[in-house]
Motif scaffolding. Structure first.
Motif, short mmCIF file in Angstrom:
data_model
loop_
_atom_site.label_atom_id
_atom_site.label_comp_id
_atom_site.label_asym_id
_atom_site.label_seq_id
_atom_site.Cartn_x
_atom_site.Cartn_y
_atom_site.Cartn_z
N PRO A 1 27.09 -11.20 -19.14
CA PRO A 1 28.28 -10.44 -18.74
C PRO A 1 29.48 -11.35 -18.49
O PRO A 1 29.31 -12.51 -18.11
N TYR A 2 30.67 -10.80 -18.70
CA TYR A 2 31.92 -11.51 -18.41
C TYR A 2 32.41 -11.00 -17.07
O TYR A 2 32.93 -9.89 -16.97
N GLU A 3 32.26 -11.82 -16.04
CA GLU A 3 32.60 -11.41 -14.67
C GLU A 3 33.85 -12.15 -14.20
O GLU A 3 34.05 -13.32 -14.52
N SER B 1 37.19 -17.01 -15.66
CA SER B 1 36.87 -15.90 -14.77
C SER B 1 37.98 -15.66 -13.75
O SER B 1 38.08 -14.57 -13.18
N ARG C 1 35.96 -13.71 -11.15
CA ARG C 1 35.66 -14.31 -9.85
C ARG C 1 36.61 -15.46 -9.57
O ARG C 1 36.96 -16.20 -10.48
#
Length: 504
Positions: free
Chosen positions: A95-97, A392, A99
């Motif tokens: 997944p591309y999260e 991110s 943060r």
């Protein structure tokens, strides 16, 4: 995707531009140093941001300079955008999260981050000479100043300490020249003028206490992430020599203070040196040798140094040979010198038979780079044409109020805000001058002359009474005139010579 023992950089492409494989940097080779190069606008800052946050996520503290303010966005989580989602899909980042990274802002001027300082003693004569662009003779005098300060127990902490030390040397030049070699007043004066320029450029903010503790840039959070220390350098870049000297000092301090750890499973700290060419421009041989020594040996301290600059020609070959991990963004070749720079960049990679490295460098798009990292046994990987993964955290600068919120919850908030000024060379030399003045006055008061009183053993008569008449003899008037002349003219010159120079 990358494993826990590596950080994910992006995905390499086949000749038909289709996905090939993930490109990663093994953490155990993160201390083998690296190089990020490319022309302006090709994506170097975003690559730096990706690497910095990836090291942080792996539990490695990071120190980096923010030249344009764009890197400050690393402190805030990013937001979904179409071009980011497309890049994540292209490199199979799933997944591309979004943060943020745990960030600590620093600023030599104390405006956009916590003040960061070093003492004159910590900086040392070699780096100070580089900072002030001193001649060989002037550097020699500066070395003598440090030697005398050590022998006489004088702490050199801030600029006024060094200024007062030099002023004291000027008054003792004849004595010191016999012991240490020529200490000319002309050389001392030249150094004093350089110090004045340095003070006007912000040196007074940098030199002093509390000095930066290395442990404060090597923090980790409770969840195991490394702190990302961001130095606000946009204003600092108006004095490139101060910028480069400061970062070299920081590397030297890490080298001096950290113990040997060999080759750890991951670095203890990663250091990004942006605009690295400023370090080597017009650097004397002694300084270049120092840089090479630090880069070569600091690896065994668990510290990785990554130089960020426009092309490999900015870095001397002796240093370039130490850099095992390479990320090369696009370079343009419109002139013979630019063509040579591209050729040098291409020659630093292990060739890939699928494409011509020289041609690839000139045709890379924004956010695309040639990547080669160290594989097992420390062998450089074959160069790959790579799409860099999206960050991110936010791409772009923080607003001032956002920066202040991050600083308010910083682990070092309040520790460096107020400058300390403990007793050091400036105060100690002032005391010496005051004592010398008092002794001179005391010697003068011991004379026994008509109407002066004083020590009767020096020729006066015990119990003598004042004259009834205000008239003076010719001899008395002459003696008083001489004493007043000595007490005023000589006294003023002595005080001006000792104290006046110190307070310039």
């Amino acid at each position: 995707m990358a494993q826990e023992d590596s950080i994910f950089i992006g995905a390499s492409r086949k000749p038909d531009d289709s996905y090939q494989r993930p490109e990663s940097l093994l953490l155990k080779y993160g201390n083998r140093h690296g190089l990020i190069t490319g022309a302006t606008g090709t994506g170097k800052t975003v690559t730096l941001q990706v690497l910095a946050q990836s090291f942080s996520d792996a539990g490695v503290p990071v120190f980096c300079a923010d030249i344009k303010g764009d890197l400050s966005g690393i402190a805030i989580a990013g937001e979904p955008k179409d071009f980011l989602s497309k890049r994540a899909e292209a490199v199979k980042l799933d997944p591309y999260e979004f943060r943020e990274a745990p960030t600590v802002f620093w600023d030599i001027f104390g405006e956009q981050g916590h003040p960061i300082r070093a003492t004159i003693s910590e900086m040392g004569p070699l780096l100070l000479a580089r900072l002030m662009n001193l001649t060989e003779a002037q550097e020699g005098v500066l070395n003598i100043a440090f030697r005398i300060a050590d022998e006489e127990g004088l702490l050199l902490l801030d600029l006024k300490d060094l200024q007062s030390m030099l002023a004291n040397m000027a008054t003792r030049s004849s004595e010191l020249s016999g012991r240490y070699g020529n200490v000319s007043k002309a050389s001392v004066g030249a150094i004093q003028r350089s110090l004045l320029v340095l003070e006007q450029q912000g040196g007074a903010n940098f030199f002093g206490e509390p000095a930066l503790r290395i442990a404060d840039i090597m923090r980790t959070t409770r969840d195991g992430r490394g702190a990302v220390n961001v130095l606000a350098a946009d204003k600092l870049m108006t004095n490139p020599r101060l910028y480069s000297t400061f970062l070299l000092w920081l590397m030297s301090e890490l080298f001096e203070e950290l113990p040997e750890v060999g080759d750890p499973e991951k670095p203890r700290l990663v250091f990004f040196f942006d605009e690295a060419h400023l370090l080597f421009n017009e650097a004397p041989k002694a300084l270049l040798e120092r840089v090479e020594q630090v880069v070569r040996l600091i690896r065994s301290k668990g510290v990785g140094v990554y130089f960020v600059t426009q092309n490999p020609l900015d870095v001397p070959e002796t240093v370039l040979a130490q850099l095992g991990n390479r990320v090369q963004h696009a370079l343009r070749a419109y002139t013979p010198r630019e063509t040579n720079a591209v050729k040098v960049a291409a020659d630093t990679f292990r060739p890939n038979p699928d494409f011509n490295t020289f041609q690839a460098i000139t045709s890379l798009g924004t956010g695309e780079a040639l990547v080669s990292t160290l594989e097992e046994k420390g062998v450089p990987s074959m160069v790959q044409r790579t799409l860099i993964r999206p960050p991110s955290s936010r791409i772009g600068p923080l607003a001032p109020e956002e920066r202040q919120k991050v600083m308010a919850v910083s682990p070092v908030a309040g520790q460096y805000d107020q400058m300390m000024d403990r007793e050091s060379a400036f105060e100690m030399l002032q005391k010496r001058a005051g004592q010398s003045q008092a002794e001179t006055q005391q010697e003068g008061s011991g004379w026994t002359l008509p109407d002066f009183g004083g020590d009767t053993q020096q020729g006066g008569r015990s119990g003598s009474r004042p004259r009834a008449s205000n008239r003076q003899s010719v001899a008395e008037a002459a003696i008083k005139s001489v004493v007043r002349s000595v007490g005023s003219t000589l006294g003023r010159e002595l005080v001006r010579g000792i104290l006046g120079v110190l307070r310039k």
